[in-house]
Scaffold this motif. Structure first.
Motif, PDB file in Angstrom:
ATOM      1  N   MET A   1       0.841  -1.187   0.000  1.00 25.50           N
ATOM      2  CA  MET A   1       0.000   0.000   0.000  1.00 25.50           C
ATOM      3  C   MET A   1       0.885   1.248   0.000  1.00 25.50           C
ATOM      4  SD  MET A   1      -2.961   0.852   2.677  1.00 25.50           S
ATOM      5  CE  MET A   1      -3.161   2.465   3.304  1.00 25.50           C
ATOM      6  N   SER A   2       0.647   2.124  -0.926  1.00 27.18           N
ATOM      7  CA  SER A   2       1.429   3.339  -1.064  1.00 27.18           C
ATOM      8  C   SER A   2       0.943   4.398  -0.067  1.00 27.18           C
ATOM      9  CB  SER A   2       1.291   3.875  -2.493  1.00 27.18           C
ATOM     10  OG  SER A   2       2.043   5.038  -2.650  1.00 27.18           O
ATOM     11  N   THR A   3       1.882   5.094   0.543  1.00 25.71           N
ATOM     12  CA  THR A   3       1.550   6.171   1.478  1.00 25.71           C
ATOM     13  C   THR A   3       1.847   7.511   0.817  1.00 25.71           C
ATOM     14  OG1 THR A   3       3.758   6.267   2.422  1.00 25.71           O
ATOM     15  CG2 THR A   3       2.200   4.689   3.430  1.00 25.71           C
ATOM     16  N   PHE A   4       1.376   8.576   1.445  1.00 23.10           N
ATOM     17  CA  PHE A   4       1.693   9.911   0.958  1.00 23.10           C
ATOM     18  C   PHE A   4       3.208  10.112   0.949  1.00 23.10           C
ATOM     19  CE2 PHE A   4       1.993  14.602   1.541  1.00 23.10           C
ATOM     20  CZ  PHE A   4       1.397  14.971   0.339  1.00 23.10           C
ATOM     21  N   TYR A   5       3.868   9.589   1.959  1.00 21.33           N
ATOM     22  CA  TYR A   5       5.336   9.623   2.035  1.00 21.33           C
ATOM     23  C   TYR A   5       5.950   9.052   0.753  1.00 21.33           C
ATOM     24  CZ  TYR A   5       9.976   8.077   3.708  1.00 21.33           C
ATOM     25  OH  TYR A   5      11.312   7.833   3.855  1.00 21.33           O
ATOM     26  N   ASP A   6       5.463   7.891   0.324  1.00 23.79           N
ATOM     27  CA  ASP A   6       5.953   7.259  -0.901  1.00 23.79           C
ATOM     28  C   ASP A   6       5.614   8.108  -2.131  1.00 23.79           C
ATOM     29  OD1 ASP A   6       6.883   4.944   0.470  1.00 23.79           O
ATOM     30  OD2 ASP A   6       4.851   4.092   0.414  1.00 23.79           O
ATOM     31  N   GLU A   7       4.396   8.617  -2.166  1.00 25.47           N
ATOM     32  CA  GLU A   7       3.928   9.382  -3.322  1.00 25.47           C
ATOM     33  C   GLU A   7       4.758  10.636  -3.566  1.00 25.47           C
ATOM     34  OE1 GLU A   7      -0.245  10.186  -2.792  1.00 25.47           O
ATOM     35  OE2 GLU A   7      -0.655   8.068  -2.363  1.00 25.47           O
ATOM     36  N   ILE A   8       5.234  11.274  -2.494  1.00 25.25           N
ATOM     37  CA  ILE A   8       5.983  12.525  -2.672  1.00 25.25           C
ATOM     38  C   ILE A   8       7.482  12.305  -2.886  1.00 25.25           C
ATOM     39  CG2 ILE A   8       4.289  13.895  -1.417  1.00 25.25           C
ATOM     40  CD1 ILE A   8       6.285  13.960   0.964  1.00 25.25           C
ATOM     41  N   GLY A   9       7.923  11.068  -2.806  1.00 23.65           N
ATOM     42  CA  GLY A   9       9.339  10.785  -3.053  1.00 23.65           C
ATOM     43  C   GLY A   9      10.121  10.382  -1.829  1.00 23.65           C
ATOM     44  N   GLY A  10       9.431  10.093  -0.726  1.00 18.65           N
ATOM     45  CA  GLY A  10      10.078   9.539   0.452  1.00 18.65           C
ATOM     46  C   GLY A  10      11.022  10.487   1.166  1.00 18.65           C
ATOM     47  N   MET A  11      12.041   9.888   1.777  1.00 21.59           N
ATOM     48  CA  MET A  11      12.955  10.625   2.639  1.00 21.59           C
ATOM     49  C   MET A  11      13.699  11.729   1.903  1.00 21.59           C
ATOM     50  SD  MET A  11      13.720  10.873   5.818  1.00 21.59           S
ATOM     51  CE  MET A  11      13.403   9.330   6.667  1.00 21.59           C
ATOM     52  N   ASP A  12      14.037  11.525   0.652  1.00 19.62           N
ATOM     53  CA  ASP A  12      14.742  12.570  -0.086  1.00 19.62           C
ATOM     54  C   ASP A  12      13.914  13.855  -0.142  1.00 19.62           C
ATOM     55  OD1 ASP A  12      16.943  10.955  -0.531  1.00 19.62           O
ATOM     56  OD2 ASP A  12      16.344  10.410  -2.573  1.00 19.62           O
ATOM     57  N   THR A  13      12.627  13.723  -0.392  1.00 20.42           N
ATOM     58  CA  THR A  13      11.758  14.893  -0.473  1.00 20.42           C
ATOM     59  C   THR A  13      11.601  15.548   0.891  1.00 20.42           C
ATOM     60  OG1 THR A  13      10.591  13.980  -2.368  1.00 20.42           O
ATOM     61  CG2 THR A  13       9.443  15.699  -1.101  1.00 20.42           C
ATOM     62  N   ILE A  14      11.391  14.740   1.909  1.00 22.14           N
ATOM     63  CA  ILE A  14      11.257  15.291   3.263  1.00 22.14           C
ATOM     64  C   ILE A  14      12.536  16.033   3.641  1.00 22.14           C
ATOM     65  CG2 ILE A  14      10.959  14.747   5.710  1.00 22.14           C
ATOM     66  CD1 ILE A  14       8.376  14.314   4.159  1.00 22.14           C
ATOM     67  N   ARG A  15      13.677  15.438   3.368  1.00 22.84           N
ATOM     68  CA  ARG A  15      14.957  16.101   3.683  1.00 22.84           C
ATOM     69  C   ARG A  15      15.106  17.429   2.932  1.00 22.84           C
ATOM     70  NH1 ARG A  15      17.812  13.417   7.175  1.00 22.84           N
ATOM     71  NH2 ARG A  15      17.836  11.143   7.232  1.00 22.84           N
ATOM     72  N   THR A  16      14.694  17.478   1.684  1.00 22.99           N
ATOM     73  CA  THR A  16      14.752  18.717   0.908  1.00 22.99           C
ATOM     74  C   THR A  16      13.919  19.804   1.574  1.00 22.99           C
ATOM     75  OG1 THR A  16      15.161  17.580  -1.186  1.00 22.99           O
ATOM     76  CG2 THR A  16      14.151  19.780  -1.313  1.00 22.99           C
ATOM     77  N   ILE A  17      12.694  19.461   1.930  1.00 23.67           N
ATOM     78  CA  ILE A  17      11.787  20.426   2.559  1.00 23.67           C
ATOM     79  C   ILE A  17      12.387  20.942   3.861  1.00 23.67           C
ATOM     80  CG2 ILE A  17       9.532  20.677   3.700  1.00 23.67           C
ATOM     81  CD1 ILE A  17       8.520  18.564   1.568  1.00 23.67           C
TER      82      ILE A  17
END
Length: 124
Positions: A1-17
């Motif tokens: 099951m895909s999460t919003f975390y997965d949909e936005i690109g995971g840890m790389d995206t969170i780290r960028t933000i």
């Protein structure tokens, strides 16, 4: 099951933000005052892990720190509407740097504005 975390690109995206956010915090004296640590690195890591977990990623934040209890953790700090607005301004920069789709951006931004408003504990 895909999460919003997965949909936005995971840890790389969170780290960028979060990294872009803390670049702004570092030069914003009134907001910087809310971060007592000399080095913003630990705060950056905590926020990264929290947001990753919140959006369905790894549960590292809770494994290390327990339940988030955001209001309790922020209660010792006087969070004013001005500081909320500054926090949101730098988070906006972080989201812009991430290049999310408009729908993803709106979902993330809605959460951030709600969270920021809930942390205000001083009127001035």
């Amino acid at each position: 099951m895909s999460t919003f975390y997965d949909e936005i690109g995971g840890m790389d995206t969170i780290r960028t933000i979060v990294h872009r956010f803390y670049e702004g915090v570092a030069t914003d004296d009134p907001l910087r005052a809310l971060y007592p640590e000399e080095d913003l690195g630990p705060a950056e890591e905590r926020l990264t892990l929290f947001l990753a977990q919140y959006w369905g990623g790894p549960t590292t934040y809770s494994e290390r720190r327990g339940h988030p209890r955001l209001r309790m953790r922020h209660a010792p700090y006087a969070v004013t509407p001005d500081q909320r607005d500054r926090w949101l301004r730098h988070m906006r920069d972080g989201l812009d740097a991430a290049g999310l789709t408009p729908e993803q951006d709106e979902r993330f931004w809605t959460y951030l504005t709600y969270a920021a408003e809930s942390m205000v504990n001083q009127l001035a």
